[in-house]
Design a protein around this motif. Structure first.
Motif, PDB file in Angstrom:
ATOM      1  N   PHE A   1      -0.980  -7.545  -4.604  1.00 23.94           N
ATOM      2  CA  PHE A   1      -0.323  -6.258  -4.324  1.00 23.94           C
ATOM      3  C   PHE A   1       0.679  -5.874  -5.406  1.00 23.94           C
ATOM      4  N   PHE A   2       1.282  -6.890  -6.010  1.00 23.48           N
ATOM      5  CA  PHE A   2       2.160  -6.588  -7.133  1.00 23.48           C
ATOM      6  C   PHE A   2       1.345  -5.947  -8.256  1.00 23.48           C
ATOM      7  N   PHE A   3       0.202  -6.553  -8.544  1.00 28.66           N
ATOM      8  CA  PHE A   3      -0.671  -6.058  -9.601  1.00 28.66           C
ATOM      9  C   PHE A   3      -1.096  -4.616  -9.320  1.00 28.66           C
ATOM     10  N   LEU A   4      -1.472  -4.377  -8.073  1.00 29.59           N
ATOM     11  CA  LEU A   4      -1.912  -3.040  -7.678  1.00 29.59           C
ATOM     12  C   LEU A   4      -0.843  -2.012  -7.989  1.00 29.59           C
TER      13      LEU A   4
ATOM     14  N   LEU B   1      -0.206  -1.459 -11.886  1.00 30.11           N
ATOM     15  CA  LEU B   1      -1.216  -0.730 -12.660  1.00 30.11           C
ATOM     16  C   LEU B   1      -0.789   0.681 -13.074  1.00 30.11           C
ATOM     17  N   PRO B   2      -0.403   1.535 -12.112  1.00 29.98           N
ATOM     18  CA  PRO B   2      -0.151   2.926 -12.498  1.00 29.98           C
ATOM     19  C   PRO B   2       1.123   3.109 -13.318  1.00 29.98           C
TER      20      PRO B   2
ATOM     21  N   LEU C   1       0.815  -1.207   0.000  1.00 28.91           N
ATOM     22  CA  LEU C   1       0.000   0.000   0.000  1.00 28.91           C
ATOM     23  C   LEU C   1       0.853   1.262   0.000  1.00 28.91           C
ATOM     24  N   SER C   2       2.015   1.195   0.706  1.00 29.88           N
ATOM     25  CA  SER C   2       2.893   2.380   0.767  1.00 29.88           C
ATOM     26  C   SER C   2       3.450   2.699  -0.609  1.00 29.88           C
ATOM     27  N   ILE C   3       3.955   1.658  -1.268  1.00 23.57           N
ATOM     28  CA  ILE C   3       4.522   1.911  -2.597  1.00 23.57           C
ATOM     29  C   ILE C   3       3.430   2.438  -3.538  1.00 23.57           C
ATOM     30  N   PHE C   4       2.270   1.817  -3.436  1.00 26.26           N
ATOM     31  CA  PHE C   4       1.157   2.246  -4.283  1.00 26.26           C
ATOM     32  C   PHE C   4       0.822   3.723  -4.029  1.00 26.26           C
TER      33      PHE C   4
ATOM     34  N   HIS D   1      -5.616   2.415 -16.404  1.00 31.49           N
ATOM     35  CA  HIS D   1      -7.031   2.710 -16.686  1.00 31.49           C
ATOM     36  C   HIS D   1      -7.953   1.961 -15.746  1.00 31.49           C
ATOM     37  N   ILE D   2      -7.452   0.851 -15.170  1.00 28.53           N
ATOM     38  CA  ILE D   2      -8.297   0.119 -14.226  1.00 28.53           C
ATOM     39  C   ILE D   2      -8.662   1.028 -13.051  1.00 28.53           C
ATOM     40  N   ILE D   3      -7.752   1.944 -12.757  1.00 32.70           N
ATOM     41  CA  ILE D   3      -8.005   2.883 -11.664  1.00 32.70           C
ATOM     42  C   ILE D   3      -8.637   4.186 -12.168  1.00 32.70           C
ATOM     43  N   THR D   4      -8.193   4.692 -13.348  1.00 30.23           N
ATOM     44  CA  THR D   4      -8.595   6.040 -13.763  1.00 30.23           C
ATOM     45  C   THR D   4      -9.806   6.059 -14.694  1.00 30.23           C
ATOM     46  N   ALA D   5     -10.164   4.908 -15.274  1.00 30.84           N
ATOM     47  CA  ALA D   5     -11.208   4.933 -16.296  1.00 30.84           C
ATOM     48  C   ALA D   5     -12.536   5.441 -15.750  1.00 30.84           C
ATOM     49  N   LEU D   6     -12.955   4.912 -14.596  1.00 30.61           N
ATOM     50  CA  LEU D   6     -14.253   5.345 -14.082  1.00 30.61           C
ATOM     51  C   LEU D   6     -14.268   6.839 -13.760  1.00 30.61           C
ATOM     52  N   PRO D   7     -13.220   7.345 -13.057  1.00 27.39           N
ATOM     53  CA  PRO D   7     -13.186   8.806 -12.881  1.00 27.39           C
ATOM     54  C   PRO D   7     -13.178   9.555 -14.212  1.00 27.39           C
ATOM     55  N   ASN D   8     -12.452   9.037 -15.202  1.00 29.01           N
ATOM     56  CA  ASN D   8     -12.366   9.737 -16.478  1.00 29.01           C
ATOM     57  C   ASN D   8     -13.723   9.800 -17.176  1.00 29.01           C
ATOM     58  N   VAL D   9     -14.496   8.737 -17.024  1.00 31.82           N
ATOM     59  CA  VAL D   9     -15.837   8.748 -17.608  1.00 31.82           C
ATOM     60  C   VAL D   9     -16.711   9.741 -16.847  1.00 31.82           C
TER      61      VAL D   9
END
Lengths: 681, 259, 322
Positions: free
Chosen positions: A225-228, A231-232, A29-32, A238-246
Motif C-alpha cells: 500500500f505504501f508503494f501504491l 506511485l503517483p 486506498l483512501s489516500i491513494f 507510469h505504472i498506472i498511466t502508461a497503459l492508458p497513455n498508449v
C-alpha cells in the motif's frame, strides 16, 4: 507438523489481525484515491483532445506496445529488464490481491486458487518472483556501474528506491511462503523462490519461522500500500498511466493538432497556443504524468545531441513539476495556484521555465516520439508553445520578413508569384504544362516554394519533370497559382497564416482536375496529406517513380559511372512521419550495379539534417555542431562516399556541411531523383 | 501621451523586375504584392512603444482605397487604438497634397506627437512629414533614430551623414520622421490582424476636410518614368566560381592591394 | 535672368561635400541659362569656410550668429524664407541630407514654392526646371516637372554631381543682419555623437570586403571576416547589417555610415541603395557580387559577378589557401 494460523487471524494488542489489515487497506486506498483525485483535477483543467475514435486500432496498439512492450527492446538490455519487471507485475499483481484479500478475510480468489490453477499459478508466480528479483538487481547494478547519459536529470534515487521496494515485495512474499514451507511440510508444489527462502531459513527455530511468516506478511501488505501511494508522486506514476497513455496515443504521425480541438475557425479563439499550463490538452498533461524519465527521447533528439538547449525529457519533467506545483497533492489548489501565478510573473512558463530557444530548437524530426515507449507527444506541444510565441511577437526577428513574404508572395523568398514557374523556362527540351483554372491532368506536380525558386531544389524539380516525361505521364504544375504548402509556416507556429495558405491552395486545387498529386518535398507531402482538409491522393516522387519501375514503365539502364558507395539518408518527413522507408531503397535497388550501404542510424532512427524550417532563419547559438555535419560523418563511418537524399532541405544542408567541413574529396550528396534520372536510358 | 502615426501601403519590389505601364508615368502594379512601407513599420512600432510606456492613445492614419486599410489593421494589431483612412477618390496626389490631406485630419485630433516614416519605398520623396509639421505649426525633426520623452519635451537623435548623430531637445507637440533601425518592429500574426479588425476604423472623404482648391493641386508632376539604361555599369565577369575567383584575385593583385 | 541659390551645408566648421556638388551643378546651369549663382551661408561667427565658398559663387549672402552655428530648422527656415521672398530666386538648391530633408519641405510649405526632393539631375525646359529622380529604391527613374511658380526648390542627392573643377566667380560677400522678428527656436542642439568611431577604421583601408543583406545570416559574417583577413583587407558593410546588430556601426559604409576611399571595394550581396553607393564614390575599383543581375550596385561597379556570393567566397578561399 504445525497448523499455521494466518497472520491476519492472529491477535495483536488484543485485536484480531483482520482489523489491522482492514485499517491498512482502507487508509491505503483512501489516500491513494485522494492523490489520484488531485491528479485528475489537473488533467481536467486541460483543453479538449478527442482520443477515443478507432477503438480497434487502439486496443491493438495497447496489446503490441502496452503488453508486448514492442518498443522496449530498442534499447536491448534495459528493454529486457523492463519487460521482465513489467510481466512480473502483471503476474504478481494477482498474488498481491490474493494476499490482501486473505487479510481482509474476503478470500474471493479462493475458488480459483483451489482449482488446478492454484498450484500452477503458485509455481508460475514463484518463477516470476525470481525473475523480477533478478531484474531488479540487474537494474540496480546497471545504474550503479555504468553512467548512462540519458538518465541525467532523472530521479536516480527514486529509481533505486523503487527497485528496492519491488525487491522487498518479492523477498517478503518469498519469506512468507518459505517459512510456511518449513513449518507446513505438506506442500508439494514446485516453488523455487520459496524454496530459496526456505534454504536461508532452514536452521531457524519454529518460533523464528512463525515470526518470519507473520511479519513477512505484514511487511508485504504495508509495502504494497505504501508503494501504491508512492506511485503517483513520482515517475513511477507510469505504472498506472502508461497503459492508458498508449491506448490514447495520437493516431496520425506528422499531423499537427489544430489550434484547439473542436474549434474549426480560429477566429473564435481568444488566444492561440500554450501560454499557461492549462492551455495544454488533457492528454498532454497525462503525457507529463506518464514520463518514465528513461531519456530515450533526448538520447535520440538531434537538438539535444548537437548541444542545443532542448532536451525533450527535461521539457516534460519541468512542465510536470510546474503542473504539480499548480495543483499540489496537499494544500488548496486555488491558493497554491494563485501563489504559483504570482511566481509566474517573475518567471513565465513560456520564455522562462521553458526558454524560447528551447522551443525554437526543435526540428520536429519526430525521433523522440518514435522512441518513447509510452507514446509521449512532443511536436504538438512544441508547436503549441510556438503559437503562443508568435502571437505575442516573441519570435526571432528574422522571422518577420520571412513570414511577411509567405503572406504577400506565397513563398519565403519574397519573389514574385508571377515568377513561380520561371524555372520551367530554363529547361531545355522538357515540356511542362502550367495549369490554368479548369484544366484536367492525370498527375498534379506540387513543386512548392523551394522547388520553384531555390536553384538547388530547382534542379531536383527539373529531374522530376524529366522523369515524368520519360514515362509519358500526363502531368502539370500550378505555377503562379500555387502558394507555399505552408508546412514551414505551421511548424513555425503561425497558424493564422497557415490557414490562409491552405485556403488559397484549396481554392486552386479545387479549380483543376487531377487524379493524384506528387511532391518534390517530403514536407509538402506530409502537409498536403495530413494538414490539408482535402482528401487527395498524395505521393512523394520516390513512391511514384518506384511504382513506375515496378510496372515496368521506367527502367534504369545505366550503372553509376564509378565504383562509388552510396548510402541513403531517410528524410524525417518521408520516413518517420510517413513510413516511407522501402520505396526509396527499392528505387535505388533498381539501378544496376549500385552499391548501397546503410548507416547505423537509418530508417526510423535516421538523424535529422537540421530541418526544413526554423534552422533556415534562426540560428541557435548554443549549438556546438551542425546536425548536417554530424550526419555526414555517420555516412563516412558507414563507408559511403555518396549520400543520397530525397528531400531538398537535406540536400541543401548536406551540401553546405560537406563544403564547410572541407570533405569535398571524401563525400558528395545527390538527390535520389537526379541520380535515378541520370541512369535512365 | 497621444500619438498620431501616418502610414502608407507600398508595393514590394525588392525581387521584382519592374516594367513601365501603358501611360509611361508609372510602373505596372497589378501583379505586385503590397506591404506596409518599411519606414512606417518603425514609426508604428515607435508609436506603440511610447504609448505602452507613457500611456495615451495611438492613432494610425493612411490615405487610400479600401485595400489600403490593411496597413491600418496591421498598425492596430501592433497596438494602435484606432485608425483613420482618408479616401482620396480620384484626386491626383503628390507629397504636398498628401501633407495637406493629413493635416486636414490631424488638426482636429488631440496629440502630442506625430510620427511618419522618413520616406516611402515607392516614390522615395521624404517630404510629407516635415510639410505636414509646417501645416500644423509643429516643431519637427527629420531622420530620427531615437526619442526619449521627458515631461513636455523629448530628447531626440537625428541621424546625420558620415556616422554622426545630432542630439537635440524638442518640445511637444512635435513631428518626427522616423528612420529605420530606431527599434525592432514586432511581428503581428494574421490572427492578430484579424482580431484588430474589431477596433475602430473611420473613413473620411476629402470633402469632409475643408481644403481649398490650391491645397488639392499637386505641385509636382511625374512626366515619365523609365528603366535605367541596361548598358551602363559593370563589366560582368563570366565563368564558373573558380574562374571568377581567379579574375578577382588578378584585379586585386593588379591594383596592389593584395600580395 | 534670375538667381540660383545654393544653401551651404556645413558641420563643425567644415563645408560638406554636397555643397561643392551643388555649386558645381548650379554653376553649369548658370552658365547655360545666364543666371547668377548665390551661395547662402548661415553659420556661426568667424566660421573659416567663408573664404573658400565665396569665390565659387557670384555672391555669398552671409548670416553670422552663434545661434546658426548648428543647423536649426526653425531659424534656417525663417531666414531663408525672408531671403527668398526678397530675391525671388528661380531655383534654390539644398542637399537631400538630414539638413535638407528638414529644411526643404519646410521652406516649400512656407514659401509656396514647389519642391522636388532627392534629385539626381536638374534640367531646364521651357524656362522651368525639370528633374530626374530615382524611385523604387533606384530600380526606376522618373522625370518630374513643377507646377508653374515664381521659383522652385530642389534637394540634390549627395554624390550626383561630382565636381571636376568649379570655375571662379565674382565672390562678392554680403553680410546680412539677422531679421528682427526671428522666432525663438523650438528645437535646440545639444551635442554631436560620433556613432562610427570604433576599433576598425574603414575609411583608411586600401581593400574593403563589404557585405550586405545577401549574407543572409549572422553566422556567415565570421566566414567573410576570415576572407577579408586572408586578403589583407578590412570588413565593412551596408546599413541592414548594422540595423540587425550583426556588426557595429563603425563598419558601415554609406551616407549614414562612413564615406570610404579604398583602392578596391569588393561588395558581396550588396544591392546598392543610393545611400550606400554615395559612400563609395571615392573608391577606386568596385567589384560587386550579387545574385540579382538587376541589382543597382552593378550600375556603379567596375566589375560585376552574377552568382551566389558564397560560391565566389568559397572559390576565393580555395584559391587563396592553395
Amino acid at each position: 507438523m504445525i497448523t499455521l494460523t494466518h497472520p491476519a487471524a492472529v491477535t495483536y494488542l488484543g485485536l484480531p489481525g483482520y482489523v489491522f489489515a482492514w485499517l491498512i487497506f482502507v487508509s491505503g486506498l483512501s489516500i491513494f484515491s485522494y492523490i489520484i483525485y488531485r491528479r485528475y483535477l489537473l488533467i481536467r483543467s486541460g483543453k479538449p483532445d478527442p482520443r477515443f475514435s478507432d477503438t480497434g486500432k487502439r486496443v491493438l496498439d495497447l496489446i503490441v506496445y502496452g503488453f508486448i512492450q514492442k518498443r522496449q527492446p530498442r534499447y536491448l538490455w534495459a528493454g529486457l529488464i523492463h519487460i521482465m519487471i513489467f510481466w512480473g507485475f502483471v503476474v504478481l499483481g494477482l498474488r498481491s490481491i490474493d494476499l490482501v484479500s486473505q487479510g481482509l478475510s474476503l478470500p474471493f480468489l479462493r475458488p480459483l486458487t483451489q482449482t488446478g490453477f492454484g498450484p500452477f499459478y503458485d509455481t508460475f508466480k514463484d518463477i516470476f518472483e525470481l525473475i523480477v528479483l533478478g531484474a531488479c538487481l540487474w537494474a540496480i547494478l546497471r545504474r550503479a556501474l555504468v553512467k548512462h547519459e540519458r538518465y541525467e536529470g532523472s530521479h536516480t534515487f527514486e529509481a533505486y528506491f523503487v527497485l528496492c521496494l519491488i525487491s522487498f515485495l518479492m523477498i517478503t512474499d518469498m519469506f512468507y511462503e518459505g517459512s510456511m514451507l518449513l513449518l507446513n511440510k505438506s506442500q508439494e508444489t514446485f516453488l523455487p523462490a520459496s524454496r530459496l527462502a526456505a534454504l536461508v531459513l532452514s536452521d531457524s527455530s519454529p518460533r523464528l519461522l512463525t515470526g518470519t511468516h507473520i511479519w513477512s506478511y505484514w511487511l508485504h501488505l504495508i509495502t504494497f500500500f505504501f508503494f501504491l501511494n508512492f506511485l503517483p508522486l513520482g515517475k513511477h506514476f507510469h505504472i498506472i498511466t502508461a497503459l492508458p497513455n498508449v491506448f490514447l496515443r495520437k493516431p496520425d504521425k506528422g499531423a499537427i493538432k489544430p489550434a484547439q480541438w473542436g474549434v474549426e475557425d480560429i477566429d473564435e479563439l481568444e488566444t492561440l497556443g500554450v501560454e499557461k499550463f492549462e492551455d495544454f490538452t488533457w492528454k498532454h498533461i497525462l503525457d507529463f504524468y506518464t514520463c518514465t524519465e528513461c531519456g530515450r527521447c533526448s538520447d535520440n533528439c538531434p537538438a539535444h545531441i548537437t548541444g542545443r538547449p532542448l532536451s525533450p525529457k527535461m521539457l516534460t519533467l519541468k512542465l510536470r513539476d510546474h503542473g504539480y506545483h499548480k495543483v499540489p497533492v496537499f494544500g488548496s489548489a486555488d491558493r497554491e495556484g494563485a501563489k504559483e501565478d504570482e511566481k509566474d510573473d517573475a518567471l513565465p512558463m513560456i520564455g522562462g521555465l521553458i526558454s524560447r530557444d528551447e522551443i525554437w530548437s526543435c526540428t520536429t524530426c519526430g525521433a523522440c516520439e518514435e522512441e518513447c515507449p509510452v507514446f509521449i507527444e512532443y511536436i504538438d506541444k512544441i508547436i503549441d508553445m510556438r503559437r503562443h510565441l508568435i502571437e505575442t511577437a516573441q519570435n526571432p526577428k528574422t522571422f518577420n520578413q520571412v513570414l511577411m513574404h509567405f503572406e504577400k508572395t506565397g513563398n519565403p523568398f519574397g519573389k514574385p508569384a508571377t515568377k513561380r514557374a520561371d524555372w520551367v523556362k530554363e529547361l531545355e527540351d522538357t515540356d511542362v504544362r502550367v495549369l490554368k483554372e479548369g484544366d484536367e491532368v492525370d498527375v498534379l506536380y506540387f513543386v512548392d516554394s523551394y522547388g520553384s525558386y531555390d536553384p538547388a531544389a530547382q534542379a531536383i524539380a527539373a529531374a522530376i519533370v524529366k522523369g515524368l516525361n520519360s514515362a509519358g505521364i500526363d502531368f502539370g504544375i500550378l505555377g503562379p497559382l500555387e502558394k507555399d504548402s505552408g508546412h514551414q509556416v505551421r511548424r513555425m507556429g503561425e497558424e493564422g497564416l497557415f490557414q490562409l495558405l491552405v485556403e488559397e491552395n484549396m481554392e486552386t486545387l479545387s479549380s483543376v482536375r487531377f487524379k493524384s498529386i506528387i511532391t518534390t518535398d517530403p514536407h509538402a507531402l506530409n502537409t498536403l496529406k495530413k494538414d490539408y482538409p482535402g482528401d487527395f491522393e498524395v505521393f512523394h516522387y520516390t513512391q511514384f517513380f518506384q511504382s513506375l519501375v515496378e510496372t515496368g514503365q521506367l527502367r534504369p539502364a545505366k550503372s553509376p559511372d564509378t565504383d562509388d558507395i552510396y548510402t541513403y539518408h531517410d528524410p524525417c518527413y518521408l520516413g518517420r512521419h510517413n513510413g516511407i522507408y522501402n520505396e526509396p531503397r527499392q528505387l535505388l535497388g533498381s539501378i544496376p550495379g549500385l552499391k548501397l550501404v546503410e548507416m547505423e542510424r537509418s530508417r526510423d532512427r535516421s538523424f535529422c539534417c537540421g530541418g526544413g524550417d526554423i534552422v533556415l532563419w534562426h540560428e541557435i547559438e548554443q549549438e556546438e555542431i551542425r546536425m548536417a555535419s554530424m550526419r555526414i560523418q555517420m555516412a563516412k563511418e558507414a563507408g559511403a562516399n555518396v549520400i543520397v537524399t530525397a528531400c531538398p532541405f537535406c540536400f541543401i544542408h548536406f551540401e553546405d556541411a560537406i563544403k564547410t567541413d572541407g570533405l569535398e574529396n571524401d563525400l558528395r550528396v545527390v538527390d535520389l531523383m537526379k541520380l535515378f534520372v541520370s541512369t535512365l536510358a | 501621451m497621444n500619438i498620431v502615426v501616418c502610414v502608407k501601403r507600398v508595393p514590394l519590389t525588392q525581387e521584382v523586375d519592374l516594367e513601365i505601364d501603358g501611360t509611361g508615368k508609372d510602373v505596372k502594379k497589378d501583379a505586385l504584392a503590397y506591404v506596409v512601407n518599411d519606414w512606417d513599420n518603425y514609426a508604428i512600432e515607435e508609436a506603440v512603444l511610447l504609448q505602452e510606456k507613457f500611456g495615451g492613445t495611438a492613432t494610425a492614419i493612411t490615405i487610400g482605397t479600401e485595400d489600403d486599410e490593411e496597413v491600418l489593421r496591421r498598425a492596430l494589431a501592433v497596438g494602435a487604438d484606432r485608425a483613420i483612412r482618408i479616401d482620396p477618390g480620384d484626386l491626383e496626389l503628390d507629397g504636398f497634397v498628401i501633407s495637406k490631406l493629413l493635416a486636414g485630419v490631424i488638426k482636429d485630433l488631440e496629440y502630442d506627437l506625430v510620427l511618419t516614416g522618413v520616406q516611402a519605398d515607392d516614390d522615395n520623396c521624404g517630404m510629407v512629414g516635415i510639410m505636414l509639421a509646417e501645416h500644423l505649426g509643429l516643431s519637427h525633426a527629420a531622420v530620427v533614430t531615437g526619442v526619449e520623452p521627458e515631461g513636455d519635451e523629448a530628447t531626440i537623435k537625428v541621424e546625420l551623414e558620415g556616422g554622426m548623430d545630432e542630439v537635440s531637445k524638442i518640445p511637444f507637440p512635435a513631428l518626427l520622421s522616423i528612420q529605420t533601425g530606431i527599434n525592432e518592429p514586432r511581428y503581428v500574426s494574421i490572427m492578430g490582424i484579424r482580431k484588430a479588425g474589431k477596433k475602430e476604423l473611420k473613413v473620411l472623404e476629402v470633402a469632409d476636410l475643408n481644403l481649398t482648391e490650391d491645397d488639392l493641386t499637386p505641385r509636382t508632376v511625374v512626366e515619365e518614368v523609365f528603366l535605367p539604361p541596361e548598358t551602363e555599369g559593370a563589366e560582368i565577369i563570366e565563368g564558373d566560381a573558380s574562374t571568377v575567383a581567379e579574375e578577382i584575385i588578378r584585379i586585386l593583385t593588379e591594383k596592389g592591394v593584395m600580395v | 535672368m534670375g538667381d540660383i541659390f545654393v544653401v551651404v551645408e556645413h558641420r563643425k566648421g567644415e563645408v560638406r561635400d554636397i555643397t561643392y556638388e551643388m555649386l558645381f551643378k548650379a554653376g553649369q546651369l548658370c552658365r547655360e541659362y545666364s543666371h547668377n549663382l548665390t551661395a547662402v551661408i548661415l553659420a556661426g561667427h568667424d566660421e573659416s569656410f567663408l573664404d573658400d565658398i565665396a569665390p565659387k559663387a557670384d555672391r555669398g549672402i552671409v548670416y553670422e550668429d552663434e545661434s546658426l552655428k548648428h543647423f536649426n530648422g526653425d531659424l534656417y527656415r525663417d531666414i531663408l524664407k525672408g531671403l527668398i521672398e526678397e530675391h525671388r530666386p528661380f531655383l534654390t538648391l539644398a542637399g537631400h541630407t538630414s539638413w535638407g530633408m528638414d529644411l526643404g519641405p519646410a521652406l516649400s510649405a512656407k514659401t509656396g514654392y514647389p519642391l522636388a526632393t532627392d534629385c539626381v539631375d536638374i534640367l531646364v525646359e521651357n524656362d522651368r526646371p525639370v528633374v530626374i529622380r530615382q524611385i523604387f529604391s533606384g530600380k526606376v527613374f522618373s522625370r518630374v516637372s513643377f507646377k508653374e511658380s515664381e521659383g522652385y526648390l530642389v534637394s540634390v542627392r549627395p554624390g550626383s554631381f561630382l565636381p571636376e573643377d568649379i570655375e571662379a566667380r565674382k565672390g562678392e560677400v554680403i553680410k546680412n543682419e539677422l531679421p528682427a522678428d526671428l522666432p525663438v527656436p523650438r528645437k535646440n542642439f545639444v551635442e554631436f555623437v560620433d556613432t562610427a568611431a570604433g576599433d576598425v577604421d574603414i575609411s583608411q583601408a586600401d581593400l574593403l570586403v563589404s557585405i550586405g543583406r545577401g549574407i543572409g545570416d549572422e553566422d556567415n559574417i565570421e566566414e567573410l571576416k576570415n576572407l577579408a583577413n586572408t586578403m589583407g583587407g578590412t570588413l565593412s558593410c551596408s546599413r541592414p547589417i548594422v540595423d540587425k546588430n550583426w556588426l557595429p556601426k563603425y563598419h558601415q559604409v554609406g551616407t549614414s555610415g562612413k564615406s570610404v576611399k579604398p583602392k578596391v571595394y569588393l561588395a558581396f550581396g550588396i544591392s546598392g541603395a543610393f545611400q550606400h553607393v554615395a559612400g563609395i564614390t571615392a573608391a577606386g575599383t568596385v567589384i560587386a557580387v550579387n545574385k540579382d543581375k538587376k541589382a543597382p550596385i552593378f550600375r556603379v561597379a567596375d566589375y560585376g559577378v552574377v552568382d551566389d556570393l558564397f560560391n565566389v567566397v568559397n572559390a576565393l578561399k580555395e584559391k587563396l589557401n592553395a
